[in-house]
Every structure is written in C-alpha cells, then in structure tokens.
Design a protein around this motif. Structure first.
Motif, mmCIF file in Angstrom:
data_model
loop_
_atom_site.group_PDB
_atom_site.id
_atom_site.type_symbol
_atom_site.label_atom_id
_atom_site.label_comp_id
_atom_site.label_asym_id
_atom_site.label_seq_id
_atom_site.Cartn_x
_atom_site.Cartn_y
_atom_site.Cartn_z
ATOM 1 N N VAL A 132 -6.741 7.466 -0.522
ATOM 2 C CA VAL A 132 -7.473 8.253 -1.519
ATOM 3 C C VAL A 132 -8.455 9.157 -0.779
ATOM 4 O O VAL A 132 -9.242 8.674 0.047
ATOM 5 C CB VAL A 132 -8.237 7.348 -2.505
ATOM 6 N N ALA A 133 -8.395 10.443 -1.042
ATOM 7 C CA ALA A 133 -9.372 11.402 -0.521
ATOM 8 C C ALA A 133 -9.579 11.268 0.980
ATOM 9 O O ALA A 133 -10.703 11.282 1.484
ATOM 10 C CB ALA A 133 -10.710 11.222 -1.242
ATOM 11 N N GLY A 134 -8.469 11.123 1.711
ATOM 12 C CA GLY A 134 -8.550 11.066 3.161
ATOM 13 C C GLY A 134 -8.965 9.728 3.728
ATOM 14 O O GLY A 134 -9.212 9.607 4.924
ATOM 15 N N VAL A 135 -9.052 8.687 2.890
ATOM 16 C CA VAL A 135 -9.396 7.340 3.343
ATOM 17 C C VAL A 135 -8.225 6.416 3.025
ATOM 18 O O VAL A 135 -7.712 6.421 1.900
ATOM 19 C CB VAL A 135 -10.674 6.815 2.667
ATOM 20 N N THR A 136 -7.796 5.634 3.999
ATOM 21 C CA THR A 136 -6.683 4.692 3.813
ATOM 22 C C THR A 136 -7.177 3.271 4.003
ATOM 23 O O THR A 136 -7.860 2.968 4.980
ATOM 24 C CB THR A 136 -5.550 4.976 4.812
ATOM 25 N N ILE A 137 -6.832 2.409 3.060
ATOM 26 C CA ILE A 137 -7.092 0.986 3.222
ATOM 27 C C ILE A 137 -5.775 0.325 3.612
ATOM 28 O O ILE A 137 -4.736 0.552 2.981
ATOM 29 C CB ILE A 137 -7.693 0.351 1.950
ATOM 30 N N ASN A 138 -5.815 -0.435 4.689
ATOM 31 C CA ASN A 138 -4.626 -1.042 5.277
ATOM 32 C C ASN A 138 -4.724 -2.560 5.199
ATOM 33 O O ASN A 138 -5.802 -3.131 5.401
ATOM 34 C CB ASN A 138 -4.497 -0.660 6.757
ATOM 35 N N GLY A 139 -3.606 -3.217 4.969
ATOM 36 C CA GLY A 139 -3.568 -4.663 5.031
ATOM 37 C C GLY A 139 -2.907 -5.119 6.323
ATOM 38 O O GLY A 139 -2.114 -4.393 6.924
ATOM 39 N N THR A 140 -3.229 -6.309 6.783
ATOM 40 C CA THR A 140 -2.600 -6.845 7.990
ATOM 41 C C THR A 140 -2.455 -8.361 7.873
ATOM 42 O O THR A 140 -3.342 -9.044 7.350
ATOM 43 C CB THR A 140 -3.391 -6.489 9.252
ATOM 44 N N TYR A 141 -1.325 -8.882 8.362
ATOM 45 C CA TYR A 141 -1.100 -10.322 8.466
ATOM 46 C C TYR A 141 -1.343 -10.821 9.889
ATOM 47 O O TYR A 141 -1.308 -12.020 10.133
ATOM 48 C CB TYR A 141 0.337 -10.688 8.091
ATOM 49 N N ALA A 142 -1.521 -9.906 10.820
ATOM 50 C CA ALA A 142 -1.663 -10.283 12.220
ATOM 51 C C ALA A 142 -2.966 -9.733 12.781
ATOM 52 O O ALA A 142 -3.469 -8.698 12.335
ATOM 53 C CB ALA A 142 -0.480 -9.751 13.035
ATOM 54 N N THR A 143 -3.497 -10.424 13.763
ATOM 55 C CA THR A 143 -4.726 -9.986 14.417
ATOM 56 C C THR A 143 -4.524 -8.626 15.074
ATOM 57 O O THR A 143 -3.511 -8.390 15.740
ATOM 58 C CB THR A 143 -5.139 -11.001 15.490
ATOM 59 N N ILE A 144 -5.467 -7.717 14.867
ATOM 60 C CA ILE A 144 -5.468 -6.432 15.560
ATOM 61 C C ILE A 144 -6.581 -6.498 16.590
ATOM 62 O O ILE A 144 -7.754 -6.641 16.242
ATOM 63 C CB ILE A 144 -5.683 -5.266 14.585
ATOM 64 N N SER A 145 -6.220 -6.432 17.836
ATOM 65 C CA SER A 145 -7.185 -6.621 18.917
ATOM 66 C C SER A 145 -8.247 -5.533 18.903
ATOM 67 O O SER A 145 -8.082 -4.477 18.286
ATOM 68 C CB SER A 145 -6.464 -6.619 20.270
ATOM 69 N N ASN A 146 -9.312 -5.804 19.612
ATOM 70 C CA ASN A 146 -10.400 -4.836 19.715
ATOM 71 C C ASN A 146 -9.900 -3.514 20.275
ATOM 72 O O ASN A 146 -10.218 -2.441 19.753
ATOM 73 C CB ASN A 146 -11.511 -5.416 20.602
ATOM 74 N N THR A 147 -9.077 -3.580 21.315
ATOM 75 C CA THR A 147 -8.571 -2.359 21.939
ATOM 76 C C THR A 147 -7.692 -1.564 20.983
ATOM 77 O O THR A 147 -7.853 -0.348 20.822
ATOM 78 C CB THR A 147 -7.777 -2.704 23.208
ATOM 79 N N ASP A 148 -6.748 -2.257 20.333
ATOM 80 C CA ASP A 148 -5.838 -1.567 19.413
ATOM 81 C C ASP A 148 -6.586 -0.993 18.213
ATOM 82 O O ASP A 148 -6.303 0.120 17.754
ATOM 83 C CB ASP A 148 -4.741 -2.520 18.933
ATOM 84 N N ALA A 149 -7.542 -1.766 17.686
ATOM 85 C CA ALA A 149 -8.304 -1.288 16.534
ATOM 86 C C ALA A 149 -9.152 -0.076 16.906
ATOM 87 O O ALA A 149 -9.319 0.853 16.107
ATOM 88 C CB ALA A 149 -9.184 -2.406 15.982
ATOM 89 N N ALA A 150 -9.689 -0.078 18.122
ATOM 90 C CA ALA A 150 -10.502 1.062 18.568
ATOM 91 C C ALA A 150 -9.643 2.316 18.698
ATOM 92 O O ALA A 150 -10.086 3.421 18.347
ATOM 93 C CB ALA A 150 -11.192 0.732 19.888
ATOM 94 N N VAL A 151 -8.428 2.169 19.205
ATOM 95 C CA VAL A 151 -7.518 3.311 19.321
ATOM 96 C C VAL A 151 -7.196 3.872 17.936
ATOM 97 O O VAL A 151 -7.106 5.086 17.747
ATOM 98 C CB VAL A 151 -6.226 2.901 20.054
ATOM 99 N N MET A 152 -7.025 2.985 16.963
ATOM 100 C CA MET A 152 -6.728 3.406 15.594
ATOM 101 C C MET A 152 -7.953 3.982 14.890
ATOM 102 O O MET A 152 -7.839 4.540 13.809
ATOM 103 C CB MET A 152 -6.216 2.211 14.779
ATOM 104 N N LYS A 153 -9.117 3.816 15.491
ATOM 105 C CA LYS A 153 -10.387 4.142 14.857
ATOM 106 C C LYS A 153 -10.485 3.439 13.503
ATOM 107 O O LYS A 153 -10.720 4.042 12.452
ATOM 108 C CB LYS A 153 -10.588 5.642 14.695
ATOM 109 N N ALA A 154 -10.279 2.131 13.588
ATOM 110 C CA ALA A 154 -10.298 1.300 12.384
ATOM 111 C C ALA A 154 -11.727 0.891 12.048
ATOM 112 O O ALA A 154 -12.562 0.681 12.946
ATOM 113 C CB ALA A 154 -9.444 0.054 12.594
ATOM 114 N N TYR A 155 -11.990 0.754 10.758
ATOM 115 C CA TYR A 155 -13.285 0.287 10.271
ATOM 116 C C TYR A 155 -13.085 -1.079 9.633
ATOM 117 O O TYR A 155 -12.266 -1.251 8.731
ATOM 118 C CB TYR A 155 -13.856 1.253 9.236
#
Length: 427
Positions: free
Chosen positions: A313-336
C-alpha cells in the motif's frame, strides 16, 4: 540381502580367528565409507554390528549409509555374506561430525543412546525392518527436526523400548514427525497414518515459534500448540502463522489495506474479524495475555508447499516469513522489524543482534526512508495508522493525537494521546 559390500582384506589388516560354531572370519573390524562394523559371534554364523565412525573414510558431507550386510572372504577364495542387523548402544554418542544417516533395509535394532548428542543430524528415515529402538537413541540435539517412520510397521510399536511416550501409540501404522521436547512447547509430535484412508493426521501439533518452519510432508492437525504467547505489555505484535487461526478473545488483528484517507501516502492497518488466514502477515493488539494456540482442525502444509504472502500500500510492503531472516540478509533488504518500543526500526549491521524471527512480519518499500517509524491509532477500534515519511516527519519523542497529528509539546489537555507508540490518558 541386497546391496552387499564385498571386501577382500589384505593380510596387513586381517585378524584370523576360528570362532566356535561359525565359519572362518577374516577380521573382527570392517570399515566401509566411514562406518565401523564389528563382528558379533552370536547366533548361526554370527553377524556384524555398527559400532562407530571412522573419520579417515567419512564422506565429506557427513552423511553415512549403514549397510544391511557385508560379503567377506571367510576362507581363502571363498566369500560369504554376513548380515548387519543392529547398531550397538552408544555407537555414535556425542559425535558432531555425523550429519545424516541412511539405513538400508535389514537393520532391526538401534541401541540406547546410539545417536545421542549427534548435534549435526537434522533428520532420519527409518528402515521397514526396524524392530527395536533403545531409550534415548534419537536424542541427537536441537537440530533434529523429524524422523520419517512411514515405512515402519506394528513390530516397532510392539517392541519399542520407549521414548517420550511413543511406545503407547497403539496404532498399527504411524508416521513420526519428531520435534524433541527441547524444540517445542509440548514435546514429540506424532503423525498417525490412518490404515484405511492413508491420510496423515496429528492429534496435537507442537512447534516452536523461534525455530524455522520444518515439516517434511503435510497433514491435518486436530489442535495446534505453539510456544509463542502475546503478553499485554505493548501495543502491537506482528504474526504470520502456518495455520488458520480464529482471532483469540482479548485480541484484535489488523491487515494492511488500501486507505481512503485523502492524504497521499497514508498506510492503514484495518481491523480483521473472524479468522486469520495462514501465511498472511498481520498486526495484533492484545488487551490481555493471548495464546496463539488453535483448537480447531488445521491443514499443516509441508515446508515446500507452505507459502507466505505480502501486501503493498502506498509504496510500503508488509511481508510474512516462516524462516529466520539473518541480520545481514535483512539489512540488504532494508527490512524494518517491529521492536518492543512499538516502533519499526530498519535492520542494520551495526546492530548484529537485530534480525527478523520466524512467523513474524516485516516492512519494506520505497516509501520508507527514515531509520524508524511509529504507530498512531486512527480509530481505537477499526484501524492503526503507520506514520511514514510520506505522511509526517517522525520525532520518536513527540506526542500525537489518536488521529496521528503531531503536537508541539507534551499535552496537558484531558484526552488520549500516543507517545512512543503507546496510548496515554491525560486527566
């Protein structure tokens, strides 16, 4: 016996012995692809049992195959088969080099503590010939997630020594989806296969909400139990579950939706009523301690089939996950990720302890430019407003009205306000 390994050992390694009541045996110790077999002079002709690992010949991936028999030179120029029917007590105890085990059909007994402490093992598939499993044989460690016993029949049930109460199952055919008690809230999961319909089901499915989803095949769970509870200690949580859930009492759930707000860039989480769909990311607000257990039959999908969803919505995406997303991977994704202060913080490698746990939701999107974003309740019942750069400049120490309007200072007029993502009442 099938798939026999034929060995003709050199005199340098032979141990010649005439065993009473047996044929000549050239050695009492044989090594095949990392597995040590030791001769057992019992029964007609004797046999070999698995007694441990040989590190020099262990396969590079740590996965061993346990043979159901060996073909050895009993007399000069004369070969005979020797069966392999058992793994002795403590055979691989505390061996972290072992990563997996393939059993050839013919193995009848797995001794007590045979794989205890083998922390590298993640799964085991048992042979149809299995008759006995000793106490603690599968106490490998936290990484063991399941044991496939679909091909093991009633004989194992009848003679099973017992482990976490499995000897009392009382069903001729069963499949064991095993998650050790230290990995789940309730202990071992047993998936039973109905002899008539061949449909697998589980009376009580337990899973740990801090461990990645790992289900080798799908089944129906009569009840679902999870370690995750939502205490009444902050305004909102994120969830993404692998099963449908009737919204618990004392809780409200919200999904990201298109907003009717005339101000561009407003992102609204609108209240959802009834049932939460599996794989969908939601926010949840708890007015009291809330359990995410389900007492209704649920379809549990295999890891390969289970999918998670997103909403934008309006340039913001909410994502679901069943698996751990590591600090490095989440940082690359610019995840909040949503933290305990009820603020969405961007994951940065400067804070290596910050990652996205499994069964949670996180935000991404081009509209997210700041390091953090907060909540405001647009309506105390119907919706939660996400405050982003596209709607307002965020000052995490600021005070807001329930409509998301930032105040110039701490309010003194009676009313309900939002500060650090929490609601405060000024009297």
């Amino acid at each position: 016996m099938k798939n026999k390994t034929v060995l003709k050992l050199t005199s340098a390694v032979l141990f010649l012995a005439m065993l009473p009541g047996t044929a000549w045996a050239q050695t009492d110790r044989v090594v095949v692809d990392g597995v040590v077999y030791t001769f057992q002079p019992f029964g007609p002709g004797g046999d070999f049992a698995v007694t441990g690992i040989d590190y020099e010949t262990l396969p590079y991936d740590g996965v061993i195959t346990i043979k159901d028999g060996l073909v050895l030179e009993a007399f000069p120029g004369e070969f005979r088969p020797y069966p392999v029917t058992s793994i002795l007590d403590n055979a691989f105890i505390d061996d972290d080099a072992l990563k997996g085990v393939i059993f050839e059909d013919g193995i009848q007994s797995i001794g007590s503590n045979a794989f205890k402490g083998c922390s590298g093992i993640t799964s085991l598939t048992l042979p149809t010939s299995l008759l006995r499993v000793g106490w603690g044989a599968f106490a490998c460690g936290d990484n063991l997630r399941w044991i496939d016993a679909r091909n093991v029949g009633e004989q194992w049930k009848d003679e099973y020594d017992g482990y976490d109460g499995l000897g009392e199952i009382g069903v001729p055919l069963f499949t064991l989806l095993y998650m050790p008690s230290w990995c789940s809230s309730g202990g071992t999961n047993v998936v039973l296969t109905d002899p008539g319909t061949q449909e697998p089901s589980c009376q009580d499915f337990y899973f740990d909400s801090e461990m990645d989803y790992n289900v080798p095949w799908g089944f129906t769970a009569e009840k679902v139990r999870t370690t995750r509870k939502l205490p009444m200690d902050k305004s909102a949580y994120t969830i993404c579950l692998p099963y449908d859930l009737n919204i618990p009492q004392n809780a409200k759930a919200y999904a990201m939706v298109e907003t009717e707000d005339p101000k561009e860039g407003k992102v609204i989480f609108s209240q959802v009523l009834g049932t939460l769909d599996k794989g969908m990311p939601y926010l949840m607000v708890a007015d009291a301690d809330v359990s995410l257990d389900s007492d209704v039959p649920s379809e549990i999908l295999s890891t390969e089939e289970a999918q998670t969803s997103t909403a934008t919505v309006a340039g913001v995406t909410i994502n679901g996950t069943y698996a751990t997303i590591s600090n490095t991977d989440a940082a690359v994704m610019k995840a909040y990720g949503l933290k305990d202060d009820n603020i969405w913080w961007v994951v940065s490698t400067k804070n290596p302890s910050f990652y996205i746990p499994p069964f949670r939701a996180f935000l991404t999107g081009e509209a997210l430019q700041s390091n953090s974003f907060s909540f405001a309740f647009s309506d105390d019942i119907d919706a939660i407003r996400l405050l982003t750069d596209g709607t307002a400049a965020i000052d995490n120490d600021a005070w807001y009205t329930l409509q998301g309007v930032q105040l110039p200072s701490q309010p003194h007029t009676p009313g309900v306000y939002v500060h650090h993502g929490r609601k405060y009442v000024v009297k």
